[in-house]
Write an enzyme that holds these catalytic residues in place. Structure first.
Site, PDB file in Angstrom:
ATOM      1  N   VAL A   1       0.758  -1.246   0.073  1.00 57.67           N
ATOM      2  CA  VAL A   1       0.012   0.012  -0.102  1.00 57.67           C
ATOM      3  C   VAL A   1       0.816   1.234   0.087  1.00 57.67           C
ATOM      4  CG1 VAL A   1      -1.640   1.448   0.993  1.00 57.67           C
ATOM      5  CG2 VAL A   1      -1.789  -1.090   1.195  1.00 57.67           C
TER       6      VAL A   1
ATOM      7  N   ARG B   1      11.108  -1.180   7.394  1.00 55.39           N
ATOM      8  CA  ARG B   1      11.824  -2.275   8.158  1.00 55.39           C
ATOM      9  C   ARG B   1      13.220  -2.494   7.731  1.00 55.39           C
ATOM     10  NH1 ARG B   1       8.488  -7.366   8.910  1.00 55.39           N
ATOM     11  NH2 ARG B   1       8.866  -6.817   6.700  1.00 55.39           N
TER      12      ARG B   1
ATOM     13  N   GLY C   1     -11.065  -1.585   1.513  1.00 53.91           N
ATOM     14  CA  GLY C   1     -10.215  -1.135   0.478  1.00 53.91           C
ATOM     15  C   GLY C   1     -10.569   0.511  -0.012  1.00 53.91           C
TER      16      GLY C   1
ATOM     17  N   ILE D   1     -13.363   1.101  -1.382  1.00 52.83           N
ATOM     18  CA  ILE D   1     -14.793   1.521  -1.213  1.00 52.83           C
ATOM     19  C   ILE D   1     -15.004   2.640  -0.235  1.00 52.83           C
ATOM     20  CG2 ILE D   1     -17.005   0.673  -1.125  1.00 52.83           C
ATOM     21  CD1 ILE D   1     -15.968  -2.096  -1.364  1.00 52.83           C
TER      22      ILE D   1
ATOM     23  N   GLY E   1      -2.139 -14.931  -6.604  1.00 55.91           N
ATOM     24  CA  GLY E   1      -1.769 -13.756  -5.844  1.00 55.91           C
ATOM     25  C   GLY E   1      -2.954 -13.316  -5.119  1.00 55.91           C
TER      26      GLY E   1
ATOM     27  N   LYS F   1     -12.957  -5.933  10.607  1.00 56.48           N
ATOM     28  CA  LYS F   1     -13.552  -4.878   9.788  1.00 56.48           C
ATOM     29  C   LYS F   1     -15.062  -5.266  10.337  1.00 56.48           C
ATOM     30  CE  LYS F   1     -10.720  -5.977   5.869  1.00 56.48           C
ATOM     31  NZ  LYS F   1     -10.430  -6.771   4.571  1.00 56.48           N
TER      32      LYS F   1
ATOM     33  N   GLY G   1      -5.701  -4.746  -2.205  1.00 59.69           N
ATOM     34  CA  GLY G   1      -4.578  -4.388  -3.345  1.00 59.69           C
ATOM     35  C   GLY G   1      -4.112  -2.969  -3.020  1.00 59.69           C
TER      36      GLY G   1
HETATM   37  P1  NDP Z   1       3.267  -4.947   3.539  1.00 59.50           P
HETATM   38  O1  NDP Z   1       3.653  -5.725   4.514  1.00 59.50           O
HETATM   39  O2  NDP Z   1       3.410  -4.948   2.162  1.00 59.50           O
HETATM   40  O3  NDP Z   1       4.161  -3.453   3.891  1.00 59.50           O
HETATM   41  C1  NDP Z   1       4.508  -3.248   5.280  1.00 59.50           C
HETATM   42  C2  NDP Z   1       5.327  -2.061   5.358  1.00 59.50           C
HETATM   43  O4  NDP Z   1       5.474  -1.762   6.633  1.00 59.50           O
HETATM   44  C3  NDP Z   1       6.940  -2.511   4.684  1.00 59.50           C
HETATM   45  O5  NDP Z   1       7.134  -1.588   4.005  1.00 59.50           O
HETATM   46  C4  NDP Z   1       7.784  -2.869   5.671  1.00 59.50           C
HETATM   47  O6  NDP Z   1       9.045  -2.343   5.579  1.00 59.50           O
HETATM   48  C5  NDP Z   1       7.368  -1.952   6.758  1.00 59.50           C
HETATM   49  N1  NDP Z   1       7.447  -1.996   8.405  1.00 59.50           N
HETATM   50  C6  NDP Z   1       7.159  -3.317   8.948  1.00 59.50           C
HETATM   51  N2  NDP Z   1       7.564  -3.230  10.121  1.00 59.50           N
HETATM   52  C7  NDP Z   1       8.331  -1.965  10.065  1.00 59.50           C
HETATM   53  C8  NDP Z   1       8.876  -1.511  11.417  1.00 59.50           C
HETATM   54  N3  NDP Z   1       8.893  -2.102  12.534  1.00 59.50           N
HETATM   55  N4  NDP Z   1       9.227  -0.327  11.169  1.00 59.50           N
HETATM   56  C9  NDP Z   1       9.282   0.472   9.973  1.00 59.50           C
HETATM   57  N5  NDP Z   1       8.557  -0.024   9.092  1.00 59.50           N
HETATM   58  C10 NDP Z   1       8.008  -1.291   9.171  1.00 59.50           C
HETATM   59  O7  NDP Z   1       1.694  -4.366   4.077  1.00 59.50           O
HETATM   60  P2  NDP Z   1       0.585  -3.774   3.015  1.00 59.50           P
HETATM   61  O8  NDP Z   1       1.003  -2.817   2.286  1.00 59.50           O
HETATM   62  O9  NDP Z   1      -0.268  -5.002   2.558  1.00 59.50           O
HETATM   63  O10 NDP Z   1      -0.326  -3.258   4.395  1.00 59.50           O
HETATM   64  C11 NDP Z   1      -0.259  -2.234   5.194  1.00 59.50           C
HETATM   65  C12 NDP Z   1      -1.445  -1.955   5.918  1.00 59.50           C
HETATM   66  O11 NDP Z   1      -2.705  -1.927   5.294  1.00 59.50           O
HETATM   67  C13 NDP Z   1      -1.748  -3.122   7.085  1.00 59.50           C
HETATM   68  O12 NDP Z   1      -2.419  -2.483   8.049  1.00 59.50           O
HETATM   69  C14 NDP Z   1      -3.165  -3.811   6.130  1.00 59.50           C
HETATM   70  O13 NDP Z   1      -3.877  -4.560   7.186  1.00 59.50           O
HETATM   71  C15 NDP Z   1      -3.631  -2.486   5.553  1.00 59.50           C
HETATM   72  N6  NDP Z   1      -4.239  -3.031   4.111  1.00 59.50           N
HETATM   73  C16 NDP Z   1      -3.876  -3.490   3.256  1.00 59.50           C
HETATM   74  C17 NDP Z   1      -4.527  -4.125   2.037  1.00 59.50           C
HETATM   75  C18 NDP Z   1      -3.895  -4.626   1.014  1.00 59.50           C
HETATM   76  O14 NDP Z   1      -4.428  -4.865  -0.049  1.00 59.50           O
HETATM   77  N7  NDP Z   1      -2.441  -4.840   1.155  1.00 59.50           N
HETATM   78  C19 NDP Z   1      -5.857  -3.660   1.815  1.00 59.50           C
HETATM   79  C20 NDP Z   1      -6.551  -2.918   3.153  1.00 59.50           C
HETATM   80  C21 NDP Z   1      -5.659  -2.496   4.264  1.00 59.50           C
HETATM   81  P3  NDP Z   1       9.888  -3.138   4.303  1.00 59.50           P
HETATM   82  O15 NDP Z   1       9.452  -2.491   3.106  1.00 59.50           O
HETATM   83  O16 NDP Z   1      11.207  -2.677   4.906  1.00 59.50           O
HETATM   84  O17 NDP Z   1       9.915  -4.376   4.622  1.00 59.50           O
HETATM   85  N1  HSE Z   2      -6.450 -10.035   2.995  1.00 57.74           N
HETATM   86  C1  HSE Z   2      -7.465  -9.061   2.796  1.00 57.74           C
HETATM   87  C2  HSE Z   2      -8.595  -9.377   1.817  1.00 57.74           C
HETATM   88  C3  HSE Z   2      -7.021  -7.658   2.446  1.00 57.74           C
HETATM   89  O1  HSE Z   2      -8.478 -10.427   1.061  1.00 57.74           O
HETATM   90  O2  HSE Z   2      -9.590  -8.699   1.689  1.00 57.74           O
HETATM   91  C4  HSE Z   2      -7.806  -6.425   2.361  1.00 57.74           C
HETATM   92  O3  HSE Z   2      -8.019  -6.030   3.760  1.00 57.74           O
END
Ligand code: NDP
Ligand code: HSE
Length: 451
Positions: free
Chosen positions: A32, A63, A153, A155, A206, A224, A326
């Site tokens: 994201v 991280r 997401g 919506i 995926g 949610k 996504g």
């Molecule tokens: P990712 O795992 O793809 O990304 C997580 C990011 O957080 C990475 O950049 C990681 O760093 C960083 N990170 C992890 N731990 C630390 C730390 N201790 N300090 C600093 N940075 C850290 O997650 P997503 O992008 O998929 O999801 C992010 C949020 O969005 C979550 O809360 C998820 O539930 C929510 N979300 C996600 C959706 C999706 O479709 N993916 C949809 C709706 C909500 P590094 O890049 O170095 O690994």
């Molecule tokens: N794992 C979640 C899903 C991501 O499949 O809808 C969005 O929260």
């Protein structure tokens, strides 16, 4: 919240006569976060025009500093592993958290909110587990807390519940809020595949994560559901209040049986408000697979899409539909929140604060009124139907339909009930399992909608 125009050191992109930039700290740059960066860059001119000031990313916490970030349009000097240090910087106006998990995200966001920084987060797990900590910190710091991306997401759903419907009384929210499980169930419905086969396909494409537990066991949907129920009913509801049953037990046979009845099976999140047995206004929040008729607005929601059906006393029925996951769709919701927070900082407005005045009790699942579809393998002899009906009568469960099929070894009874307290329905199933004439209980599914 800071009601003055953005403060601190002069941003690099400030020109003579321009409003100072609103400065954004991004925590997380994964699926994201990287899309948030890309969209902020690509739409920079439009966003500036809409807000009345530019947005500037002043730091990105990750991280792993060494991770390849595929040509993201940002200076590599912005990256840091010190998220808390970034949050504490004086030259940050808006903190955007797209890391996930409870800690350390909670500590970062509480720190940001208490010190008057606006927060935008997609972190459903944290909001459902301890949203109170964030809302209390926002109140203490007079700060904005936005979290549109945390449910469904792209919506636009939380803003309508949080603002547009505040003149109405929401009675029920029924949603498909997990894309992975909707993909699996839609595939089982379309192809007749079993759960494992459909999960394998979801993983290959995926949709499902390497560890799909949070999705298939309903934890993601339960988080949610808690967020939706809190907003819909002006009551703090946490993930622990939500009854949760995953969809791993749904078989190809269940789906075939649903089809025979003109139904399909979806993993639903259901939050409803109404009087309990004693007449006390209360809420019931649950996540479980359910059979719904194909005519139900949620039945046609296929693939990995999400949809949420809201019923309100004055508005009637409303349907929200779109991509629930996504990077890019989710970043759209995050960007919308960033724009709102940035505008508020310039104008001195605030996001709506938490509304939890109703303090409604949450009913346990046993007290929720549900309907069951029960598939029994039975002996094929006189008196079977009467004995089975007697069990339903004993537990005060009214039968809506009974269908008998097969002979001798293949004799089956399919029973659909009227609404009854879930505890009575569960007790009925338990008693049926004790009957000698019931060879096995092939499946039990809850039913929603007018089956
Ligand atoms: P990712 O795992 O793809 O990304 C997580 C990011 O957080 C990475 O950049 C990681 O760093 C960083 N990170 C992890 N731990 C630390 C730390 N201790 N300090 C600093 N940075 C850290 O997650 P997503 O992008 O998929 O999801 C992010 C949020 O969005 C979550 O809360 C998820 O539930 C929510 N979300 C996600 C959706 C999706 O479709 N993916 C949809 C709706 C909500 P590094 O890049 O170095 O690994
Ligand atoms: N794992 C979640 C899903 C991501 O499949 O809808 C969005 O929260």
């Amino acid at each position: 919240m800071n009601s003055e125009p953005a403060r601190g050191g002069k941003p690099q992109n400030e020109k003579e006569g321009d409003k100072p930039a609103v400065r954004v700290a991004l925590l997380g740059c994964g699926t994201v976060g990287s899309e948030v960066v890309r969209l902020l860059h690509e739409q920079s001119a439009d966003l500036t025009a809409r807000i009345g000031a530019p947005l500037e990313i002043v730091g990105i916490a990750v991280r792993r500093l060494g991770r390849a970030r595929g040509g993201l349009p940002v200076d590599s000097g912005l990256f840091t592993t010190d998220a808390l240090g970034l949050v504490k910087r004086d030259d940050v106006d808006v903190v955007v958290e797209v890391v996930g998990g409870i800690e350390p995200a909670r500590s970062w966001l509480v720190e940001a909110l208490r010190t008057g920084k606006s927060v935008v987060t997609a972190n459903k797990a944290l909001l459902a587990e301890d949203g109170a900590a964030l809302h209390d910190a926002a109140a203490d710091g007079n700060a904005d807390l936005y979290y549109e991306a945390s449910v469904a997401g792209a919506i636009p759903l939380l803003r309508p519940l949080r603002e547009s419907l505040h003149g109405d009384r929401v009675t029920k929210v029924t949603g498909i809020v997990n894309g992975t499980t909707n993909f699996i169930l839609s595939s089982m419905d379309a192809t007749g595949a079993g759960f494992s086969e459909a999960l394998e396909e979801a993983t290959e494409l995926g949709y499902a994560e390497a560890d799909p537990t949070a999705d298939v066991e309903g934890f993601d949907a339960a988080a949610k559901a808690a967020i939706l129920a809190s907003l819909a009913f002006h009551t703090r509801v946490t993930a622990a209040d939500v009854f949760r049953e995953g969809m791993t037990g749904v078989t190809a046979g269940d789906m075939a049986s649903a089809k025979e009845m003109g139904c399909t099976i979806k993993l639903l999140c259901i939050a409803e408000r109404g009087p309990d047995e004693a007449g006390v206004d209360s809420v019931s929040v649950r996540v479980h697979p359910a059979m719904i008729p194909r005519s139900h607005p949620l039945a046609g929601v296929g693939d990995a899409f999400n949809a949420v059906f809201v019923e309100a006393e004055a508005a009637g029925q409303l349907m929200f539909y779109g991509r629930g996951a996504g990077g890019t769709p989710t970043a759209s919701a995050v960007l919308g929140d960033i724009v709102a927070a940035a505008r508020n900082r310039l104008t001195g407005f605030r996001a709506p604060s938490e509304s939890n005045y109703a303090h409604l009790p949450v009913r346990p699942i046993g007290a929720a009124v549900t309907r069951y579809h029960i598939n029994l393998d039975v002996d094929d002899k006189p008196g079977v139907l009467a004995a089975v009906a007697g069990v339903f009568a004993k537990h005060e469960v009214s039968i809506a339909t009974v269908r008998q099929s097969g002979r001798e070894e293949d004799a089956k009874l399919v029973i659909v009930t009227h609404g009854a307290p879930d505890a009575n329905l569960a007790a009925t199933v338990e008693s049926l399992s004790q009957l000698d004439i019931v060879r096995s209980i092939a499946s039990v599914l809850r039913v929603e909608g007018g089956v």
